[in-house]
Structure formats: C-alpha cells, structure tokens
Design an enzyme around this catalytic site. Sequence first.
Site, PDB file in Angstrom:
ATOM      1  N   GLY A  14       0.687  -1.068   0.048  1.00  0.00           N
ATOM      2  CA  GLY A  14       0.045  -0.048   0.074  1.00  0.00           C
ATOM      3  C   GLY A  14       0.897   1.256   0.028  1.00  0.00           C
ATOM      4  O   GLY A  14       0.333   2.492   0.346  1.00  0.00           O
ATOM      5  N   ASN A  16       1.716   3.019  -2.511  1.00  0.00           N
ATOM      6  CA  ASN A  16       1.120   3.972  -3.638  1.00  0.00           C
ATOM      7  C   ASN A  16      -0.262   4.567  -2.685  1.00  0.00           C
ATOM      8  O   ASN A  16      -0.543   5.763  -3.089  1.00  0.00           O
ATOM      9  CB  ASN A  16       0.960   3.140  -4.783  1.00  0.00           C
ATOM     10  CG  ASN A  16       2.037   3.045  -5.694  1.00  0.00           C
ATOM     11  OD1 ASN A  16       2.511   4.302  -6.321  1.00  0.00           O
ATOM     12  ND2 ASN A  16       2.609   1.963  -5.684  1.00  0.00           N
ATOM     13  N   MET A  88      -3.834  -7.415  -7.127  1.00  0.00           N
ATOM     14  CA  MET A  88      -3.165  -8.468  -7.826  1.00  0.00           C
ATOM     15  C   MET A  88      -4.279  -9.315  -8.379  1.00  0.00           C
ATOM     16  O   MET A  88      -4.257 -10.613  -8.831  1.00  0.00           O
ATOM     17  CB  MET A  88      -2.335  -9.432  -6.857  1.00  0.00           C
ATOM     18  CG  MET A  88      -1.447  -8.804  -6.115  1.00  0.00           C
ATOM     19  SD  MET A  88      -0.020  -8.346  -7.500  1.00  0.00           S
ATOM     20  CE  MET A  88       0.729  -9.504  -7.995  1.00  0.00           C
ATOM     21  N   LYS A  89      -5.426  -8.924  -8.728  1.00  0.00           N
ATOM     22  CA  LYS A  89      -6.617  -9.489  -9.437  1.00  0.00           C
ATOM     23  C   LYS A  89      -6.847  -8.706 -10.646  1.00  0.00           C
ATOM     24  O   LYS A  89      -6.804  -7.609 -10.680  1.00  0.00           O
ATOM     25  CB  LYS A  89      -8.010  -9.344  -8.547  1.00  0.00           C
ATOM     26  CG  LYS A  89      -7.696 -10.125  -7.132  1.00  0.00           C
ATOM     27  CD  LYS A  89      -7.443 -11.578  -7.169  1.00  0.00           C
ATOM     28  CE  LYS A  89      -6.878 -12.146  -5.884  1.00  0.00           C
ATOM     29  NZ  LYS A  89      -6.908 -13.537  -5.672  1.00  0.00           N
ATOM     30  N   ILE A  90      -7.494  -9.484 -11.329  1.00  0.00           N
ATOM     31  CA  ILE A  90      -7.720  -8.906 -12.705  1.00  0.00           C
ATOM     32  C   ILE A  90      -9.349  -8.660 -12.885  1.00  0.00           C
ATOM     33  O   ILE A  90     -10.316  -9.586 -12.440  1.00  0.00           O
ATOM     34  CB  ILE A  90      -7.420  -9.731 -14.033  1.00  0.00           C
ATOM     35  CG1 ILE A  90      -5.690 -10.045 -13.940  1.00  0.00           C
ATOM     36  CG2 ILE A  90      -7.883  -9.461 -15.450  1.00  0.00           C
ATOM     37  CD1 ILE A  90      -5.618 -10.836 -15.218  1.00  0.00           C
ATOM     38  N   LEU A  91      -9.567  -7.524 -12.871  1.00  0.00           N
ATOM     39  CA  LEU A  91     -11.180  -7.104 -12.896  1.00  0.00           C
ATOM     40  C   LEU A  91     -11.914  -7.618 -14.208  1.00  0.00           C
ATOM     41  O   LEU A  91     -11.296  -7.498 -15.431  1.00  0.00           O
ATOM     42  CB  LEU A  91     -11.287  -5.521 -13.077  1.00  0.00           C
ATOM     43  CG  LEU A  91     -10.819  -4.825 -11.570  1.00  0.00           C
ATOM     44  CD1 LEU A  91     -10.888  -3.399 -11.850  1.00  0.00           C
ATOM     45  CD2 LEU A  91     -11.593  -5.368 -10.352  1.00  0.00           C
ATOM     46  N   ASN A 105      -4.455   2.402 -13.413  1.00  0.00           N
ATOM     47  CA  ASN A 105      -3.369   1.509 -12.658  1.00  0.00           C
ATOM     48  C   ASN A 105      -2.096   1.824 -12.696  1.00  0.00           C
ATOM     49  O   ASN A 105      -1.613   2.704 -13.793  1.00  0.00           O
ATOM     50  CB  ASN A 105      -3.750   0.150 -13.553  1.00  0.00           C
ATOM     51  CG  ASN A 105      -2.665  -1.084 -12.883  1.00  0.00           C
ATOM     52  OD1 ASN A 105      -2.604  -1.091 -11.704  1.00  0.00           O
ATOM     53  ND2 ASN A 105      -1.993  -1.732 -13.570  1.00  0.00           N
ATOM     54  N   HIS A 107       1.865   0.709 -13.134  1.00  0.00           N
ATOM     55  CA  HIS A 107       2.613  -0.531 -13.607  1.00  0.00           C
ATOM     56  C   HIS A 107       4.235  -0.428 -13.564  1.00  0.00           C
ATOM     57  O   HIS A 107       4.660   0.928 -14.060  1.00  0.00           O
ATOM     58  CB  HIS A 107       2.400  -1.204 -14.940  1.00  0.00           C
ATOM     59  CG  HIS A 107       2.793  -2.439 -15.061  1.00  0.00           C
ATOM     60  ND1 HIS A 107       2.576  -3.857 -14.752  1.00  0.00           N
ATOM     61  CD2 HIS A 107       3.845  -2.954 -15.997  1.00  0.00           C
ATOM     62  CE1 HIS A 107       3.256  -4.765 -15.147  1.00  0.00           C
ATOM     63  NE2 HIS A 107       4.451  -4.269 -16.132  1.00  0.00           N
TER      64      HIS A 107
HETATM   65  C1  GRF Z   1       3.629  -1.300  -7.313  1.00  0.00           C
HETATM   66  O1  GRF Z   1       5.124  -1.279  -7.574  1.00  0.00           O
HETATM   67  C2  GRF Z   1       2.855  -1.193  -8.608  1.00  0.00           C
HETATM   68  O2  GRF Z   1       3.556  -0.914  -9.753  1.00  0.00           O
HETATM   69  C3  GRF Z   1       2.518  -2.715  -8.954  1.00  0.00           C
HETATM   70  O3  GRF Z   1       2.437  -3.158  -7.447  1.00  0.00           O
HETATM   71  C4  GRF Z   1       3.293  -2.450  -6.759  1.00  0.00           C
HETATM   72  C5  GRF Z   1       2.431  -2.114  -5.573  1.00  0.00           C
HETATM   73  O4  GRF Z   1       3.210  -1.475  -4.410  1.00  0.00           O
HETATM   74  N1  GRF Z   1       1.368  -2.793  -9.644  1.00  0.00           N
HETATM   75  P1  GRF Z   1       2.398  -0.938  -3.235  1.00  0.00           P
HETATM   76  O5  GRF Z   1       1.378  -2.032  -2.593  1.00  0.00           O
HETATM   77  O6  GRF Z   1       1.760   0.186  -3.680  1.00  0.00           O
HETATM   78  O7  GRF Z   1       3.416  -0.495  -2.143  1.00  0.00           O
END
Ligand code: GRF
Length: 186
Positions: A14, A16, A88-91, A105, A107
């Site tokens: 979390g 981000n 980690m899931k695909i909508l 999203n 990436h």
């Molecule tokens: C991030 O590096 C993002 O690019 C990827 O998953 C990671 C999530 O990190 N999709 P966090 O949970 O926000 O620390």
Amino acid sequence: MVRINACVFISGKGSNLKAIFKSSINDNFPIQIKLLVTSNMNADGIKFAKKADIPYVYFKNNNFLNELKILKLIKQHKISIILLAGYMKILSKNFIKAFGKKIINIHPSLLPKYKGLNTYRRILKDNEKKSGCTVHYVNEKLDSGKIILKKIFYVSKNDNFLSLKKKTQKIEHLAYSQAIIKILKR
Ligand code: GRF
C-alpha cells in the site's frame, strides 16, 4: 473545487495508497479516497487505512458475486474513479463496463514493455538501460489501456532486484498523483 470520490484497490504494502492519500490532504487535489478494497486481509495497506480512517472491505477474489458486491459498495460511496495500486486480481470485462467510469493502474515498467508479473527480474535479465513506471487506464486486456504518463530513470549496472524496486517505487509515488491531476484537473 469539487473533488471526486475515489476507491483504491490493493493487495499488499500500500505504499502507493499512502502516497496518493498524502497528496489528497491538499484541498486542491482532485480526489478524496473514500473506500479501500483489498484482496488480502494481511495487507499492510489495511493498517494504514485504519489509521487514516478510510473504510475498507476485503474480498479474497473478484468472482462474479464479489464484483457485484463491490459495485454496490462503490455506488453507496458515490465513487467516480477506481485506482488500482498493487491489486493482484484482474477485473472482469463486465465489472469494467458496469462501473463505466475511469479505472487507472500503475505498473512498474515502461509499458508496453514488460506487461504482467515478475517485471523487475525480466528487466534485469534483459540488461535494460532504462526503466520506470507507467500510469494507464484499465481495459479488459492486462496492462494494455491507454497510457496517461510514464516516468523514466536509468538502470545502473549495479542495480539488483531490491534497488530497482526501490528506484521504481520512488518515482511511482510521484507518478500516481501527477497522473490523477493530469486527467482530472481543469
Ligand atoms: C507497485 O510497484 C505497482 O507498480 C505494482 O504493484 C506495486 C504495489 O506496491 N502494480 P504498493 O502496494 O503500492 O507498495
């Protein structure tokens, strides 16, 4: 300024989520986080949500029934944008269509390169000279929606999995808020 309600989807740390939340403390930031969806009850992001008073819901997976429940909650909380941050899931296509509003999203690569999982390992294996992160719209194809912004840095020959991750996440924490401003600020 009218700020719109956002729902963040996470599965892990979390970081981000935290960065976006920090930006949202400023009244001029175009969103407020009103709901958190997690697919992992042990996600560190939940501890943060509790501290920050963000209501959260846990759905282990997003099967048809759970997606309906999420859509209902999203309606109740008047959510106008979904921010995927390490979810980690695909909508499903149906979910994306039924929500009908912006879903974005982040990436950890310079898309369209290195879609999917194990990004850092593949970047290092290929001896890439540059890497970065990409914020993009979500469509039914994995990591393939329209790009909102990318941030780039140089990979040094001494970089390893951890240092590459650290560099990437540092720029992600700036990129996500900048992307939100880019698409929502008038
Ligand atoms: C991030 O590096 C993002 O690019 C990827 O998953 C990671 C999530 O990190 N999709 P966090 O949970 O926000 O620390």
